[in-house]
Design a protein around this motif. Structure first.
Motif, mmCIF file in Angstrom:
data_model
loop_
_atom_site.group_PDB
_atom_site.id
_atom_site.type_symbol
_atom_site.label_atom_id
_atom_site.label_comp_id
_atom_site.label_asym_id
_atom_site.label_seq_id
_atom_site.Cartn_x
_atom_site.Cartn_y
_atom_site.Cartn_z
ATOM 1 N N PRO A 171 0.805 -1.231 0.000
ATOM 2 C CA PRO A 171 0.000 0.000 0.000
ATOM 3 C C PRO A 171 0.832 1.273 0.000
ATOM 4 O O PRO A 171 0.479 2.248 -0.662
ATOM 5 N N GLN A 172 1.929 1.277 0.755
ATOM 6 C CA GLN A 172 2.743 2.487 0.870
ATOM 7 C C GLN A 172 3.439 2.857 -0.440
ATOM 8 O O GLN A 172 3.931 3.982 -0.590
ATOM 9 N N GLU A 173 3.494 1.917 -1.371
ATOM 10 C CA GLU A 173 4.130 2.197 -2.658
ATOM 11 C C GLU A 173 3.138 2.734 -3.687
ATOM 12 O O GLU A 173 3.537 3.142 -4.778
ATOM 13 N N ARG A 174 1.858 2.719 -3.351
ATOM 14 C CA ARG A 174 0.857 3.217 -4.290
ATOM 15 C C ARG A 174 0.699 4.735 -4.140
ATOM 16 O O ARG A 174 0.804 5.259 -3.026
ATOM 17 N N PRO A 175 0.450 5.445 -5.224
ATOM 18 C CA PRO A 175 0.198 6.892 -5.116
ATOM 19 C C PRO A 175 -1.159 7.139 -4.474
ATOM 20 O O PRO A 175 -1.975 6.225 -4.331
ATOM 21 N N ASN A 176 -1.417 8.382 -4.056
ATOM 22 C CA ASN A 176 -2.747 8.721 -3.555
ATOM 23 C C ASN A 176 -3.584 9.294 -4.694
ATOM 24 O O ASN A 176 -3.085 9.583 -5.788
ATOM 25 N N MET A 177 -4.884 9.462 -4.456
ATOM 26 C CA MET A 177 -5.780 9.880 -5.529
ATOM 27 C C MET A 177 -5.509 11.303 -5.999
ATOM 28 O O MET A 177 -5.790 11.641 -7.152
ATOM 29 N N MET A 178 -4.955 12.133 -5.148
ATOM 30 C CA MET A 178 -4.609 13.485 -5.571
ATOM 31 C C MET A 178 -3.482 13.440 -6.610
ATOM 32 O O MET A 178 -3.524 14.134 -7.638
ATOM 33 N N GLU A 179 -2.474 12.601 -6.351
ATOM 34 C CA GLU A 179 -1.370 12.442 -7.292
ATOM 35 C C GLU A 179 -1.855 11.804 -8.593
ATOM 36 O O GLU A 179 -1.416 12.173 -9.689
ATOM 37 N N ILE A 180 -2.750 10.832 -8.478
ATOM 38 C CA ILE A 180 -3.268 10.138 -9.659
ATOM 39 C C ILE A 180 -4.050 11.106 -10.544
ATOM 40 O O ILE A 180 -3.854 11.153 -11.764
ATOM 41 N N ALA A 181 -4.953 11.880 -9.942
ATOM 42 C CA ALA A 181 -5.765 12.824 -10.713
ATOM 43 C C ALA A 181 -4.889 13.851 -11.415
ATOM 44 O O ALA A 181 -5.125 14.202 -12.584
ATOM 45 N N GLU A 182 -3.878 14.333 -10.721
ATOM 46 C CA GLU A 182 -2.968 15.315 -11.314
ATOM 47 C C GLU A 182 -2.197 14.700 -12.481
ATOM 48 O O GLU A 182 -2.013 15.327 -13.528
ATOM 49 N N ARG A 183 -1.746 13.459 -12.302
ATOM 50 C CA ARG A 183 -0.987 12.777 -13.347
ATOM 51 C C ARG A 183 -1.855 12.554 -14.592
ATOM 52 O O ARG A 183 -1.422 12.816 -15.723
ATOM 53 N N LEU A 184 -3.073 12.075 -14.401
ATOM 54 C CA LEU A 184 -3.945 11.805 -15.538
ATOM 55 C C LEU A 184 -4.341 13.085 -16.265
ATOM 56 O O LEU A 184 -4.488 13.097 -17.490
ATOM 57 N N GLU A 185 -4.531 14.159 -15.519
ATOM 58 C CA GLU A 185 -4.848 15.441 -16.144
ATOM 59 C C GLU A 185 -3.696 15.884 -17.047
ATOM 60 O O GLU A 185 -3.906 16.369 -18.166
ATOM 61 N N LYS A 186 -2.483 15.676 -16.571
ATOM 62 C CA LYS A 186 -1.302 16.074 -17.342
ATOM 63 C C LYS A 186 -1.188 15.227 -18.611
ATOM 64 O O LYS A 186 -0.905 15.742 -19.701
ATOM 65 N N ILE A 187 -1.417 13.928 -18.478
ATOM 66 C CA ILE A 187 -1.349 13.044 -19.641
ATOM 67 C C ILE A 187 -2.442 13.405 -20.644
ATOM 68 O O ILE A 187 -2.197 13.488 -21.852
ATOM 69 N N ALA A 188 -3.669 13.604 -20.147
ATOM 70 C CA ALA A 188 -4.778 13.924 -21.037
ATOM 71 C C ALA A 188 -4.530 15.220 -21.788
ATOM 72 O O ALA A 188 -4.801 15.323 -22.997
ATOM 73 N N MET A 189 -4.012 16.234 -21.110
ATOM 74 C CA MET A 189 -3.734 17.495 -21.774
ATOM 75 C C MET A 189 -2.623 17.349 -22.799
ATOM 76 O O MET A 189 -2.625 18.013 -23.836
ATOM 77 N N THR A 190 -1.659 16.465 -22.525
ATOM 78 C CA THR A 190 -0.553 16.265 -23.455
ATOM 79 C C THR A 190 -1.025 15.601 -24.742
ATOM 80 O O THR A 190 -0.651 16.002 -25.847
ATOM 81 N N PHE A 191 -1.871 14.581 -24.621
ATOM 82 C CA PHE A 191 -2.256 13.808 -25.792
ATOM 83 C C PHE A 191 -3.555 14.273 -26.433
ATOM 84 O O PHE A 191 -3.757 14.113 -27.618
ATOM 85 N N LEU A 192 -4.469 14.829 -25.634
ATOM 86 C CA LEU A 192 -5.759 15.209 -26.183
ATOM 87 C C LEU A 192 -5.963 16.709 -26.224
ATOM 88 O O LEU A 192 -6.871 17.192 -26.878
ATOM 89 N N GLY A 193 -5.150 17.444 -25.494
ATOM 90 C CA GLY A 193 -5.307 18.888 -25.464
ATOM 91 C C GLY A 193 -6.611 19.275 -24.800
ATOM 92 O O GLY A 193 -7.242 18.500 -24.107
ATOM 93 N N THR A 194 -7.052 20.477 -24.998
ATOM 94 C CA THR A 194 -8.283 20.943 -24.359
ATOM 95 C C THR A 194 -9.495 20.199 -24.877
ATOM 96 O O THR A 194 -10.543 20.200 -24.245
ATOM 97 N N ARG A 195 -9.393 19.516 -26.013
ATOM 98 C CA ARG A 195 -10.526 18.794 -26.564
ATOM 99 C C ARG A 195 -10.830 17.536 -25.764
ATOM 100 O O ARG A 195 -11.821 16.860 -26.005
ATOM 101 N N SER A 196 -9.991 17.199 -24.805
ATOM 102 C CA SER A 196 -10.254 16.019 -23.967
ATOM 103 C C SER A 196 -11.499 16.217 -23.118
ATOM 104 O O SER A 196 -12.031 15.269 -22.580
ATOM 105 N N LEU A 197 -11.950 17.463 -23.014
ATOM 106 C CA LEU A 197 -13.130 17.711 -22.193
ATOM 107 C C LEU A 197 -14.422 17.540 -22.977
ATOM 108 O O LEU A 197 -15.491 17.800 -22.467
ATOM 109 N N GLN A 198 -14.333 17.131 -24.244
ATOM 110 C CA GLN A 198 -15.515 16.978 -25.066
ATOM 111 C C GLN A 198 -15.702 15.513 -25.439
ATOM 112 O O GLN A 198 -14.745 14.788 -25.655
ATOM 113 N N LEU A 199 -16.963 15.091 -25.513
ATOM 114 C CA LEU A 199 -17.299 13.723 -25.897
ATOM 115 C C LEU A 199 -18.382 13.747 -26.974
ATOM 116 O O LEU A 199 -19.287 14.575 -26.914
ATOM 117 N N PRO A 200 -18.326 12.803 -27.934
ATOM 118 C CA PRO A 200 -17.209 11.911 -28.174
ATOM 119 C C PRO A 200 -16.149 12.585 -29.032
ATOM 120 O O PRO A 200 -16.425 13.530 -29.735
#
Length: 509
Positions: free
Chosen positions: A451-480
């Motif tokens: 458990p101590q080696e797993r990130p927390n949800m704050m770190e996870i959310a920040e990481r995924l936001e960064k990845i999404a912005m890198t690959f999808l840009g601002t259009r990641s907020l639109q579906l589909p």
């Protein structure tokens, strides 16, 4: 009470207590959370409660309390939330302290209250000068001409009609009657049955004003049903996040208990991943990445930004619901645990093992937020691979995270869902695989054994936001988002922003 000096939380809601609120509560000097709601407590609110200098939240709703609200409540610096609704309280409510931050639902049902805010009737002895004209309602103080009176009545009629059409927690009534739910669900007919959860059945309903609802009816034959009802009420009634399901109302008596929730027209994430009849999954890459990112944001809210720390204990695709615009909402808090500081409160289930097979952490179980992190990691890997964690292929100690880890990163095409690669040109494949690799890396970090080696949800959310912005840009907020347009906007882009953060590196040995 004198022996409970160190207690941090007291919850005796949904019982049949019929007595005065004990003044000896003031001896619980470390008390942070007090819930006496849904009982028959009577008499005045003891002023001794204001001696609780650490009190964060107090719920005295749905009782028979009389008299005035102690003025000192507004002076308590630590108090963040108070609910006094559905009592028989009288007197003036001043817009001071905690009362300046709460909404009107927390004092509704007390016809004797008055004041200068929240649509309360003006007090005849109020210290504040009452304005002749209110911003929302014109109060006639002088009998005028017939034309003026007629205009006022027409205004009030149209205003109340609009209010009945608004589905808003701040103005929605605290309770919907059993007969209204019977009418809305056509007598809880089988045709309106849309799901069965661990502790009850869920029906679709339509209220008389046309609002679609989901009614979760608890199975009272289950000995844990009352605890489940209590848990979900206490969690959902304070939720203020777009990615966590909200509660509209409750209906409760000795023989019937139900939660009234918004109807999520697109059903569960599990239904989209595994359509009935063997149909293809219609979620494209952008859909899945956005859903994963928003689930992480909802869990971050529960773990780090809610009034108490909430451990969901059963995070999986079937417990994520999708709204009209495919916005995901974390749902089903039947086995939730709440943490006050470092102490688990009385909502903790008596079961030795909570959660669903395949999503339960091998070490650390579900007793901490790191258990939820593990479940989220499995869900994320499931989104990318479309493999259930209980798939028949996982035998002899191999599970979904281990299977992905053994093929990561060199054989990622052998584990990722073929639907995500089917129409990708060879020249664009490296861009898509780079995106999938980054998300898969997060899933593997979340499912680390310790458990101590797993990130927390704050770190996870920040990481995924960064990845999404890198690959999808601002259009990641639109579906589909069509995968081809995604590739056109990212073709040739190198992953220079993310790097290989050591905290997110994954050992595949």
């Amino acid at each position: 009470m004198s022996q409970m000096v160190m207690v941090q939380a007291i919850d005796v809601s949904l019982n049949k207590f019929s007595t005065e609120v004990p003044a000896s509560l003031s001896s619980c000097t470390n008390l942070q959370y007090l819930n006496l709601s849904w009982n028959s407590f009577y008499g005045p609110i003891p002023t001794s409660i204001i001696e609780l200098k650490n009190l964060l939240d107090i719920d005295l709703s749905n009782n028979n309390l009389l008299g005035a609200i102690p003025m000192a409540f507004g002076e308590m610096k630590t108090l963040q939330h108070i609910n006094l609704s559905s009592n028989k309280l009288t007197g003036e409510v001043l817009e001071e302290g905690v009362f300046a931050t709460i909404d009107e639902s927390t004092i509704m049902g007390n016809l004797g209250l008055c004041g200068t805010w929240m649509k309360l009737s003006p007090c005849s002895h109020s210290k504040h000068k009452q304005p002749l004209v209110s911003k929302k309602v014109i109060i006639p103080i002088v009998v005028g001409t017939g034309i003026f009176i007629l205009s006022f009545l027409l205004f009030m009629f149209s205003y109340r009609w609009r209010q009945r059409k608004i589905l808003d927690l701040k103005v929605w009534p605290l309770r919907i009657s059993y007969s209204e739910l019977v009418d809305a669900t056509d007598g809880f007919s089988e045709a309106n049955l849309i799901g069965i959860s661990s502790f009850g059945s869920i029906y679709k309903g339509i209220l008389k004003n046309g609002t679609d609802i989901a009614v979760k009816v608890l199975n009272l034959q289950d000995e844990n049903a009352l605890q489940t009802f209590n848990r979900e009420c206490n969690v959902l009634k304070r939720v203020r996040h777009r990615n966590v399901i909200k509660i509209i109302s409750t209906c409760s008596n000795l023989e019937f208990k139900a939660l009234v929730l918004p109807f999520m027209s697109n059903g569960s994430l599990g239904r989209w991943l595994y359509p009935e009849g063997g149909d293809e999954c219609k979620l494209n890459l952008a859909d899945r990445l956005r859903i994963a990112k928003e689930i992480a944001q909802g869990m971050q809210y529960l773990h780090h930004h809610f009034f108490v720390q909430v451990i969901h204990c059963d995070l999986k695709p079937n417990n994520v619901l999708l709204g009209d615009d495919m916005t995901p909402c974390v749902a089903d808090f039947g086995i939730t645990k709440l943490l006050f500081g470092n102490s688990m409160n009385s909502f903790t289930s008596t079961n030795a093992l909570n959660g669903s097979i395949g999503y339960i952490a091998p070490v650390g179980g579900m007793d901490s937020t790191k258990g939820d992190v593990y479940s989220y990691g499995v869900l994320l890997l499931e989104l990318l691979t479309r493999r259930r964690p209980i798939d028949d292929m996982f035998v002899e100690g191999i599970n979904l995270p281990k299977w992905v880890g053994m093929n990561f990163p060199n054989k990622i095409t052998e584990v990722v869902d073929n639907n995500l690669l089917r129409d990708v040109n060879e020249s664009d494949l490296s861009v898509v695989l780079s995106c999938l690799t980054q998300f898969m890396q997060v899933g593997l970090a979340c499912t680390r054994e310790l458990p101590q080696e797993r990130p927390n949800m704050m770190e996870i959310a920040e990481r995924l936001e960064k990845i999404a912005m890198t690959f999808l840009g601002t259009r990641s907020l639109q579906l589909p988002i069509d995968i081809l347009s995604f590739l056109e906007s990212t073709n040739g882009r190198k992953n220079t922003e993310l790097g290989n953060d050591e905290n997110w590196s994954t050992s595949t040995s």
